[in-house]
Enzyme design. Sequence first.
Site, short mmCIF file in Angstrom:
data_model
loop_
_atom_site.label_atom_id
_atom_site.label_comp_id
_atom_site.label_asym_id
_atom_site.label_seq_id
_atom_site.Cartn_x
_atom_site.Cartn_y
_atom_site.Cartn_z
N GLY A 140 40.28 52.29 1.74
CA GLY A 140 39.15 51.43 2.07
C GLY A 140 39.47 49.98 1.78
N SER A 141 38.53 49.10 2.10
CA SER A 141 38.78 47.67 1.96
C SER A 141 38.94 47.24 0.51
CB SER A 141 37.65 46.88 2.63
OG SER A 141 36.39 47.23 2.06
N ASP A 153 39.95 53.92 -6.93
CA ASP A 153 39.43 54.06 -5.57
C ASP A 153 38.09 53.36 -5.47
OD1 ASP A 153 39.24 54.85 -2.94
OD2 ASP A 153 39.38 57.00 -3.34
N GLY A 191 35.39 55.91 4.87
CA GLY A 191 36.66 55.69 5.56
C GLY A 191 37.31 56.96 6.05
N GLU A 226 40.95 62.03 -1.00
CA GLU A 226 40.46 61.26 -2.14
C GLU A 226 39.97 62.18 -3.26
OE1 GLU A 226 38.89 57.14 -0.02
OE2 GLU A 226 37.57 58.88 -0.06
#
Length: 262
Positions: free
Chosen positions: A34-35, A89, A105, A111
């Site tokens: 993710g960003s 994360d 995402g 994850e």
Amino acid sequence: MPAELSPIDTAKFAAARRAVDLVQDGMKLGLGTGSTAAWMVRCLAERVREEGLRVQGVPTSTRTAELARALGIQVVTLDEAKWLDLTIDGADEFDADFNLIKGGGAALLQEKIVATASDRMVVIADAAKEVAHLGAFPLPVEVIPFGWQSTKMLIEETLEGMDVLGREVTLRLSGDAPLLTDEKNYILDLHLKRIGEPRQLGLALNQIAGVVENGLFIDICDTVVVGHGDGRVSLRDLQSGQAEEGCIDMDRARNIFADLGD
């Protein structure tokens, strides 16, 4: 390259930079997706480059693996690493008990596998991700493509008995076709508005044939690092009760800023 970071990017960088300070030489790390996690990978790469930090990273998606390799971080598989010291994360939402919604995402399966194979999970987020109750963000559920519409019906039936405010279930698309995860599965997004009993819901969803995994992370996250748009950052640890406040040098962010994608 922008002259200044937006407040949201400032917050993401601040959280990522503080979390990377927790990394020690020789660690095996889970690298999120993710960003916000992309900021973390870049901050980690900066320490590898400038300090000679020796780490091995287990990525949670193809795009994280590509970014880590491009920046000089040693990438290994979870089978090679076997067990991890720390996973860092992002999250789509987290509550006061550090229960999470993840999977915006579409990487929730890897994850969750990586996070549960770690001694410690640290979540990095901007302040907007903290909520009183989970559920405003759609809950992703990864499902097998075969018979997915039947699986969807079973999920909708299960939701009738759950403490939620909404029960709409939609197939996530990429253009006109179903979005495919790295494992070639589909994602169903559950628009629940509010989840009263996250643990009960997570267990019920995973009992449904066709469901691979859901995006509720219960009793997995140990520490949350929250960044703010002015560079302030807070760290909270659930087990120890540790809470600290600080501020990040934003000149560091400008030095490593690049197009992160998501």
